[in-house]
Design an enzyme around this catalytic site. Structure first.
Site, short mmCIF file in Angstrom:
data_model
loop_
_atom_site.label_atom_id
_atom_site.label_comp_id
_atom_site.label_asym_id
_atom_site.label_seq_id
_atom_site.Cartn_x
_atom_site.Cartn_y
_atom_site.Cartn_z
N TYR A 163 0.83 -1.20 0.00
CA TYR A 163 0.00 0.00 0.00
C TYR A 163 0.86 1.25 0.00
O TYR A 163 2.08 1.18 0.22
CB TYR A 163 -0.97 -0.01 1.19
N ARG A 190 8.16 3.96 -4.71
CA ARG A 190 8.27 2.96 -3.63
C ARG A 190 7.26 1.83 -3.85
O ARG A 190 7.55 0.66 -3.59
CB ARG A 190 8.07 3.61 -2.26
N LYS A 201 6.49 -1.90 1.90
CA LYS A 201 5.30 -1.34 2.57
C LYS A 201 4.12 -2.28 2.39
O LYS A 201 3.27 -2.09 1.51
CB LYS A 201 5.00 0.06 2.00
N GLU A 210 11.55 2.79 14.50
CA GLU A 210 10.65 3.77 13.90
C GLU A 210 9.54 4.11 14.87
O GLU A 210 9.42 3.51 15.94
CB GLU A 210 9.94 3.17 12.67
N LEU A 260 11.02 1.40 7.19
CA LEU A 260 10.46 1.86 5.93
C LEU A 260 11.23 3.09 5.46
O LEU A 260 11.53 3.98 6.28
CB LEU A 260 8.97 2.22 6.11
N1 PDD Z 1 2.80 5.13 7.21
N2 PDD Z 1 7.47 4.00 8.86
C1 PDD Z 1 6.34 3.29 8.90
C2 PDD Z 1 6.32 1.98 9.62
C3 PDD Z 1 5.18 3.77 8.26
O1 PDD Z 1 4.05 3.06 8.28
C4 PDD Z 1 5.24 5.03 7.60
C5 PDD Z 1 4.06 5.61 6.87
C6 PDD Z 1 6.46 5.73 7.60
C7 PDD Z 1 6.62 7.07 6.91
O2 PDD Z 1 6.66 6.91 5.52
P1 PDD Z 1 6.16 8.06 4.54
O3 PDD Z 1 6.89 9.30 4.91
O4 PDD Z 1 6.52 7.57 3.19
O5 PDD Z 1 4.66 8.22 4.75
C8 PDD Z 1 7.56 5.18 8.23
C9 PDD Z 1 1.62 5.56 6.50
C10 PDD Z 1 1.40 7.02 6.54
C11 PDD Z 1 0.44 4.73 6.98
O6 PDD Z 1 0.65 3.56 7.24
O7 PDD Z 1 -0.68 5.25 7.06
#
Ligand code: PDD
Length: 285
Positions: A33, A52, A148, A180, A205
């Site tokens: 996703y 990504r 992801k 994280e 991630l």
């Molecule tokens: N989550 N790390 C994890 C485990 C995440 O699930 C996310 C983002 C990030 C940040 O990634 P990015 O900057 O690309 O959004 C880091 C999204 C927002 C979610 O699961 O809703």
């Protein structure tokens, strides 16, 4: 009012969107996703999210049924159909459905592509003013956090535990180091003013917001250290914050019940948030 959602080529009311009970996303979390923020009806950092997504699908051998340009067109159409001004677009691609539950899968299975919009206040959200409280929590996720996937049960359990402890989120810990946030990347600013965040590897991630922030942070002249840091270092930090597509930058003001510095959102965190939002809006598509 019902949203119009996208399912495998069709734009339909959300109540009419149906997926097979044999869909591997449902049975095995065999799906990837992306979440892209929307500001002023425009997509934020979207090329990074689509790149990504492509990488995630390649790593897992899931077929991507549309091109990046076609995906962007779908996202834009959904924004328009739902009159979305501020919020996000959720995109999920599962390996697809076969005729029964089976761990193994055939290589020619047709994937299931779903997108929907979410209206949210991102810029003037209260968390910018208050910051968030986090608790440390054991990181029990699998070894490929760089992909992801929708296997988010550990994150759901962790966030539920955080809320039960009257906190907003978690910082995940592995081998004594912060990996994280629950759904975000984690950062501290040391007392010497250095920006510290964990280096990219399969342990975290590769945040799209993180990538943009690191470029912008460099321009501010701050010294950046990409290295592992402990929760004890975070307790003693000058500032702490998280980043993600849906939060941009949120200051962390309390960790495990201890205030970070004076317990107020940090100056650098808020500055970086403003720089990110201004730049992202300029580059929005
Ligand atoms: N989550 N790390 C994890 C485990 C995440 O699930 C996310 C983002 C990030 C940040 O990634 P990015 O900057 O690309 O959004 C880091 C999204 C927002 C979610 O699961 O809703």
């Amino acid at each position: 009012m019902e949203r119009i959602v996208y399912l495998n080529g069709d734009y339909i009311p959300e109540s009419e969107a149906q997926i097979s009970i044999f869909d591997r996303g449902f049975l095995f979390a065999d799906a990837v996703y992306e979440v892209t923020a929307v500001l002023d009806g425009k997509l934020i950092d979207n090329p990074g999210h689509l790149a990504r997504l492509e990488r995630s699908t390649k790593e897992l051998g899931i077929k991507l049924p549309v091109t990046g340009a076609e995906l962007t067109a779908i996202q834009r159409k959904l924004i328009e159909k739902n009159g979305l001004v501020e919020g996000g677009i959720y995109l999920q691609l599962s390996r697809g459905a076969e005729s029964d539950r089976d761990f193994d899968y055939s290589d020619d299975i047709e994937p299931t592509l779903v997108l929907f919009t979410q209206s949210r206040t991102l810029i003037n959200c209260p968390k910018r003013e208050t910051g968030i409280k986090v608790i440390s929590y054991n990181d029990i996720r699998w070894r490929r956090r760089d992909i992801k996937t929708t296997s988010l049960l550990p994150a759901c359990l962790a966030k539920h535990a955080a809320h039960a402890a009257k906190a907003d989120d978690v910082w995940l810990i592995e081998d004594g180091f912060v990996t994280e946030g629950g759904s975000s990347n984690a950062y501290i600013v040391t007392q010497e003013g250095k920006l510290v965040t964990r280096p990219l590897s399969n342990d975290i991630l590769h945040g799209i917001t993180r990538a943009s922030l690191m470029k912008l942070a460099k321009d501010t002249g701050v010294e950046i250290e990409e290295r592992n840091f402990t929760i004890e270092e975070a307790y003693a930090a000058k500032e702490a914050f998280i980043s993600s597509a849906t939060t941009f930058v949120w200051p962390v003001v309390e960790i495990d019940g201890k205030p970070v510095a004076d317990g107020k959102p940090g100056e650098f965190s808020l500055k970086l948030r403003d720089i990110y939002i201004n730049t992202a809006k300029e580059l929005a598509e």
